[in-house]
Scaffold this motif. Structure first.
Motif, PDB file in Angstrom:
ATOM      1  N   ASP A  22       4.684   8.966  -2.007  1.00  0.00           N
ATOM      2  CA  ASP A  22       4.894   8.134  -3.193  1.00  0.00           C
ATOM      3  C   ASP A  22       5.694   6.881  -2.850  1.00  0.00           C
ATOM      4  N   PHE A  23       6.722   7.041  -2.033  1.00  0.00           N
ATOM      5  CA  PHE A  23       7.546   5.908  -1.633  1.00  0.00           C
ATOM      6  C   PHE A  23       6.714   4.885  -0.861  1.00  0.00           C
ATOM      7  N   GLN A  24       5.914   5.346   0.071  1.00  0.00           N
ATOM      8  CA  GLN A  24       5.056   4.450   0.852  1.00  0.00           C
ATOM      9  C   GLN A  24       4.041   3.756  -0.045  1.00  0.00           C
ATOM     10  N   GLN A  25       3.470   4.480  -0.992  1.00  0.00           N
ATOM     11  CA  GLN A  25       2.505   3.881  -1.905  1.00  0.00           C
ATOM     12  C   GLN A  25       3.165   2.829  -2.788  1.00  0.00           C
ATOM     13  N   ASP A  26       4.398   3.082  -3.203  1.00  0.00           N
ATOM     14  CA  ASP A  26       5.128   2.091  -4.000  1.00  0.00           C
ATOM     15  C   ASP A  26       5.327   0.804  -3.208  1.00  0.00           C
ATOM     16  N   ILE A  27       5.700   0.944  -1.954  1.00  0.00           N
ATOM     17  CA  ILE A  27       5.915  -0.230  -1.110  1.00  0.00           C
ATOM     18  C   ILE A  27       4.607  -0.992  -0.914  1.00  0.00           C
ATOM     19  N   ILE A  28       3.531  -0.277  -0.640  1.00  0.00           N
ATOM     20  CA  ILE A  28       2.228  -0.922  -0.450  1.00  0.00           C
ATOM     21  C   ILE A  28       1.805  -1.635  -1.729  1.00  0.00           C
ATOM     22  N   ALA A  29       1.960  -0.974  -2.872  1.00  0.00           N
ATOM     23  CA  ALA A  29       1.583  -1.581  -4.151  1.00  0.00           C
ATOM     24  C   ALA A  29       2.388  -2.848  -4.406  1.00  0.00           C
ATOM     25  N   ASP A  30       3.691  -2.794  -4.171  1.00  0.00           N
ATOM     26  CA  ASP A  30       4.536  -3.968  -4.363  1.00  0.00           C
ATOM     27  C   ASP A  30       4.123  -5.108  -3.436  1.00  0.00           C
ATOM     28  N   MET A  31       3.880  -4.797  -2.186  1.00  0.00           N
ATOM     29  CA  MET A  31       3.495  -5.841  -1.235  1.00  0.00           C
ATOM     30  C   MET A  31       2.138  -6.453  -1.589  1.00  0.00           C
ATOM     31  N   GLU A  32       1.223  -5.638  -2.049  1.00  0.00           N
ATOM     32  CA  GLU A  32      -0.080  -6.168  -2.455  1.00  0.00           C
ATOM     33  C   GLU A  32       0.059  -7.077  -3.674  1.00  0.00           C
ATOM     34  N   LEU A  33       0.944  -6.720  -4.585  1.00  0.00           N
ATOM     35  CA  LEU A  33       1.172  -7.577  -5.754  1.00  0.00           C
ATOM     36  C   LEU A  33       1.832  -8.894  -5.347  1.00  0.00           C
ATOM     37  N   ILE A  34       2.772  -8.830  -4.428  1.00  0.00           N
ATOM     38  CA  ILE A  34       3.483 -10.030  -3.987  1.00  0.00           C
ATOM     39  C   ILE A  34       2.544 -10.960  -3.217  1.00  0.00           C
ATOM     40  N   THR A  35       1.788 -10.385  -2.280  1.00  0.00           N
ATOM     41  CA  THR A  35       0.944 -11.219  -1.422  1.00  0.00           C
ATOM     42  C   THR A  35      -0.402 -11.539  -2.046  1.00  0.00           C
ATOM     43  N   GLY A  36      -0.862 -10.702  -2.967  1.00  0.00           N
ATOM     44  CA  GLY A  36      -2.180 -10.907  -3.562  1.00  0.00           C
ATOM     45  C   GLY A  36      -3.324 -10.420  -2.685  1.00  0.00           C
ATOM     46  N   VAL A  37      -2.999  -9.696  -1.618  1.00  0.00           N
ATOM     47  CA  VAL A  37      -4.010  -9.193  -0.690  1.00  0.00           C
ATOM     48  C   VAL A  37      -4.157  -7.685  -0.882  1.00  0.00           C
ATOM     49  N   ASP A  38      -5.389  -7.235  -1.136  1.00  0.00           N
ATOM     50  CA  ASP A  38      -5.658  -5.809  -1.339  1.00  0.00           C
ATOM     51  C   ASP A  38      -6.089  -5.150  -0.033  1.00  0.00           C
ATOM     52  N   MET A  39      -5.125  -4.850   0.812  1.00  0.00           N
ATOM     53  CA  MET A  39      -5.431  -4.239   2.107  1.00  0.00           C
ATOM     54  C   MET A  39      -5.753  -2.748   1.994  1.00  0.00           C
ATOM     55  N   SER A  40      -5.202  -2.080   0.990  1.00  0.00           N
ATOM     56  CA  SER A  40      -5.378  -0.630   0.894  1.00  0.00           C
ATOM     57  C   SER A  40      -6.844  -0.261   0.689  1.00  0.00           C
ATOM     58  N   LYS A  41      -7.582  -1.090  -0.044  1.00  0.00           N
ATOM     59  CA  LYS A  41      -8.994  -0.795  -0.297  1.00  0.00           C
ATOM     60  C   LYS A  41      -9.796  -0.802   0.993  1.00  0.00           C
ATOM     61  N   LYS A  42      -9.390  -1.663   1.919  1.00  0.00           N
ATOM     62  CA  LYS A  42     -10.121  -1.792   3.182  1.00  0.00           C
ATOM     63  C   LYS A  42      -9.645  -0.800   4.235  1.00  0.00           C
ATOM     64  N   SER A  43      -8.371  -0.431   4.158  1.00  0.00           N
ATOM     65  CA  SER A  43      -7.756   0.311   5.253  1.00  0.00           C
ATOM     66  C   SER A  43      -7.556   1.801   5.013  1.00  0.00           C
ATOM     67  N   LEU A  44      -7.490   2.210   3.747  1.00  0.00           N
ATOM     68  CA  LEU A  44      -7.128   3.592   3.451  1.00  0.00           C
ATOM     69  C   LEU A  44      -8.296   4.359   2.831  1.00  0.00           C
ATOM     70  N   PRO A  45      -8.222   5.691   2.879  1.00  0.00           N
ATOM     71  CA  PRO A  45      -9.234   6.495   2.187  1.00  0.00           C
ATOM     72  C   PRO A  45      -9.247   6.178   0.691  1.00  0.00           C
ATOM     73  N   LYS A  46     -10.408   6.377   0.070  1.00  0.00           N
ATOM     74  CA  LYS A  46     -10.590   6.028  -1.343  1.00  0.00           C
ATOM     75  C   LYS A  46      -9.537   6.636  -2.253  1.00  0.00           C
ATOM     76  N   THR A  47      -9.206   7.897  -2.036  1.00  0.00           N
ATOM     77  CA  THR A  47      -8.252   8.564  -2.924  1.00  0.00           C
ATOM     78  C   THR A  47      -6.885   7.896  -2.872  1.00  0.00           C
ATOM     79  N   LEU A  48      -6.434   7.523  -1.677  1.00  0.00           N
ATOM     80  CA  LEU A  48      -5.145   6.856  -1.553  1.00  0.00           C
ATOM     81  C   LEU A  48      -5.205   5.446  -2.129  1.00  0.00           C
ATOM     82  N   ALA A  49      -6.293   4.742  -1.887  1.00  0.00           N
ATOM     83  CA  ALA A  49      -6.454   3.389  -2.425  1.00  0.00           C
ATOM     84  C   ALA A  49      -6.439   3.412  -3.956  1.00  0.00           C
ATOM     85  N   LYS A  50      -7.054   4.423  -4.534  1.00  0.00           N
ATOM     86  CA  LYS A  50      -7.063   4.547  -5.998  1.00  0.00           C
ATOM     87  C   LYS A  50      -5.658   4.801  -6.536  1.00  0.00           C
TER      88      LYS A  50
END
Length: 84
Positions: A22-50
């Motif tokens: 959960d902590f890692q997902q929070d950090i990833i979500a925050d960074m994606e919001l700050i940068t505007g880049v959706d890396m999780s969709k490209k890099s992670l399994p669908k369930t985690l990206a969702k």
């Protein structure tokens, strides 16, 4: 070690791992919001990206905008007065 003790230790480990996830997902979500880049969709399994996408939507609802840092990104009025 009894089965009950082993089960208790395994439950504690699961809780610990869920917290880390959960902590890692929070950090990833925050960074994606700050940068505007959706890396999780490209890099992670669908369930985690969702899950990360869900966290991003929750952040936007909480803050009312894409600016998750609040006043940190905004220039201070005190600074602009000193420069004049």
């Amino acid at each position: 070690m009894s089965k009950n003790d082993e089960i208790k230790k395994l439950k504690e480990k699961i809780e610990e791992l869920e917290f880390v996830k959960d902590f890692q997902q929070d950090i990833i979500a925050d960074m994606e919001l700050i940068t505007g880049v959706d890396m999780s969709k490209k890099s992670l399994p669908k369930t985690l990206a969702k899950e990360i996408e869900r966290k991003k939507k929750d952040r936007i609802k909480e803050n009312g905008s894409m600016d998750v840092l609040g006043l940190v990104n905004k220039p201070s009025t005190k600074d602009s007065k000193n420069n004049k």
